[in-house]
Scaffold this active site. Structure first.
Site, PDB file in Angstrom:
ATOM      1  N   CYS B 240       0.902  -1.142  -0.010  1.00 23.69           N
ATOM      2  CA  CYS B 240       0.070  -0.041  -0.017  1.00 23.69           C
ATOM      3  C   CYS B 240       0.808   1.183   0.070  1.00 23.69           C
ATOM      4  O   CYS B 240       1.557   1.488   1.014  1.00 23.69           O
ATOM      5  CB  CYS B 240      -1.052   0.138   1.201  1.00 23.69           C
ATOM      6  SG  CYS B 240      -1.825   1.539   1.170  1.00 23.69           S
ATOM      7  N   CYS B 243      -0.550   4.045   2.223  1.00 21.68           N
ATOM      8  CA  CYS B 243      -0.328   4.080   3.853  1.00 21.68           C
ATOM      9  C   CYS B 243       0.132   2.791   4.284  1.00 21.68           C
ATOM     10  O   CYS B 243       1.060   2.464   4.045  1.00 21.68           O
ATOM     11  CB  CYS B 243      -1.668   4.611   4.754  1.00 21.68           C
ATOM     12  SG  CYS B 243      -3.284   3.973   3.918  1.00 21.68           S
ATOM     13  N   SER B 244      -1.066   1.960   4.603  1.00 15.84           N
ATOM     14  CA  SER B 244      -0.515   0.436   5.118  1.00 15.84           C
ATOM     15  C   SER B 244      -1.797  -0.424   4.965  1.00 15.84           C
ATOM     16  O   SER B 244      -1.870  -1.306   5.631  1.00 15.84           O
ATOM     17  CB  SER B 244       0.090   0.334   6.404  1.00 15.84           C
ATOM     18  OG  SER B 244      -0.711   0.686   7.502  1.00 15.84           O
ATOM     19  N   CYS B 245      -2.391  -0.382   3.813  1.00 13.33           N
ATOM     20  CA  CYS B 245      -3.700  -1.240   3.677  1.00 13.33           C
ATOM     21  C   CYS B 245      -3.411  -2.497   3.702  1.00 13.33           C
ATOM     22  O   CYS B 245      -2.608  -2.878   2.828  1.00 13.33           O
ATOM     23  CB  CYS B 245      -4.638  -0.692   2.418  1.00 13.33           C
ATOM     24  SG  CYS B 245      -5.391   0.740   2.740  1.00 13.33           S
TER      25      CYS B 245
END
Lengths: 92, 357
Positions: B240, B243-245
């Site tokens: 991602c 962000c950090s999906c």
């Protein structure tokens, strides 16, 4: 909702943000790709309010979005308002 | 060494203490600056709690009414102290999950609010992360002190939520207990079933979460799930870049490097070089690398190839070969001999920790 694109359609990503929706990564803006997956309209109430336009996963050649020339690919989720079909004369 | 998967260094050397401490530092700052403090600001802006509530809660705090119980290291050697810091970090993250669940409910928050608040789209809002300097010993002392300070703010925040009537102590205690229940890691269970049951694999690849409902695994509810299959022609990788999906509602927390900027930028610039440099993973020239960059509505994980030498193994045995890295495409599932070696070193994969909303 009627879907504008189907798998295999060539598309271009808008260079400027058409709606203010922030989640289209910068490195694919203005780049050309091909529709890889069609998701349609997804509800994701935990993530955002309201309904977004249909979502597609667009396949980009790595060399289109980076200076690397490996024959690999980057697949990015993009909403419909960001995408336009390529005109026939622009297709390779 | 024990410790959750997330603390492992890129390459998984279990006695590389420096790498373990770096992972703790990185994760701790991530959780403070991206998951906890921006949320406090959100709630202060909306009057759910006030600065005064927090100050008053700190003044009223006594050992007897403390929600989070203090921990002690089990031993004085470096390994025991590293483990202690890792476990403390896990408790801190669980604490954030605890208060987040309540705050999200109380405030009708959605993830998008949190992303704005923590500056994912605007550096102006970003919380500065701390830099770590000094010798390993100094850094361990510092990270211990940080954990104590950060934990205290969390404690005070819990007290303020109770005082303001957003939650009750009983409700929080029940949830806290649930957060500590151990269950087999869904990632291993799902992949092992897909390796042994072709009909399930087909369903998983074509319907995602629906297939999980049928097998009775918690199917989560964060976005659409797409599972991409590694084959002898394709190696899939997930990232991602914004962000950090990640399908954390099914798989738990990501390894720390998944949230790190170096991975998030390099993997889409030069995937093969990135896999090689960070994970010593050489993808054969004959395979196409496909990198999936998730932007929240769809969450991806990789179905790794079944390792050789696993014929006749049960689903339960197979599940132990499935690493978190292999579901992101940063590694392969372990061969039985590798898994035995890892067990011997005490480095066998463990379930990832819960990840706050």
């Amino acid at each position: 909702m009627e879907l504008k694109f189907k798998v295999g359609d060539p598309v271009t990503v808008a260079s400027e943000n058409p709606t203010g929706y922030p989640r289209t990564p910068r490195y694919i803006r203005g780049k050309r790709g091909v529709i890889g997956l069609v998701h349609g309209v997804l509800e994701n109430v935990r993530d955002h309010r309201g309904i977004h336009k249909p979502l597609y996963t667009v396949r980009f050649d790595l060399s289109e979005v980076s200076t690397c020339h490996d024959q690999d690919s980057i697949w990015v989720d993009v909403h419909e308002e960001w995408l336009s079909g390529l005109r026939a004369e622009e297709r390779n | 060494m024990s410790g959750k998967h997330g603390h492992k260094p890129f390459e998984g050397h279990m006695h590389d203490f420096e790498a373990h401490i770096r992972a703790v530092e990185e994760d701790l700052e991530y959780y403070r600056a991206k998951r906890f403090e921006p949320r406090i600001f959100y709630l202060i802006r909306r009057g759910v709690v006030t600065f005064s509530d927090l100050l008053n809660a700190r003044v009223a705090l006594k050992r007897s009414n403390q929600f989070f119980k203090p921990r002690k290291p089990q031993g004085k050697n470096i390994e025991a102290r590293v483990r202690y810091l890792e476990e403390w970090l896990d408790e801190y993250v669980k604490g954030i999950a605890l208060v987040s669940a309540r705050a999200v409910e109380a405030m009708d928050m959605v993830t998008e609010d949190n992303r704005k608040e923590r500056g994912d789209y605007d550096d102006f809002f970003k919380f500065k992360k701390k830099e770590h300097k000094g010798t390993l010993k100094e850094r361990m002392v510092n990270v211990g002190r940080d954990l104590k300070d950060y934990q205290e703010l969390l404690e005070v925040f819990v007290q303020a939520l109770i005082k303001r009537g957003w939650s009750t102590r009983r409700e929080l205690e029940q949830h806290w207990k649930q957060l500590h229940e151990e269950r087999p890691w869904a990632g291993g269970v799902i992949v092992a079933k897909a390796w042994t049951d072709p009909a399930f694999k087909q369903a998983l690849l074509s319907t995602g979460r629906e297939a999980l409902r049928e097998m009775g695994v918690h199917q989560g509810k964060v976005g659409k799930l797409v599972v991409v299959e590694n084959t002898d022609k394709v190696h899939n990788v997930v990232v991602c870049t914004l962000c950090s999906c990640y399908p954390y509602d099914i798989l738990g927390d990501t390894p720390w490097w998944y949230k790190h900027e170096s991975y998030r930028t390099k993997i889409v610039q030069n995937p093969r070089a990135c896999l090689q440099a960070m994970f010593q993973l050489e993808v054969p020239a004959g395979k196409e690398v496909k990198v999936y960059d998730s932007t929240s509505d769809v969450r991806y994980f990789v179905l790794p190839e079944r390792p050789s030498g696993t014929e006749g193994m049960s689903e339960e045995e197979l599940a132990k070969l499935v690493t978190v890295d292999s579901l992101i495409g940063a590694g392969y599932a372990l061969e039985p001999s590798q898994q035995k070696k890892a067990m011997k070193l005490g480095a066998a994969p463990e379930s990832p920790r819960v990840r706050p909303d």
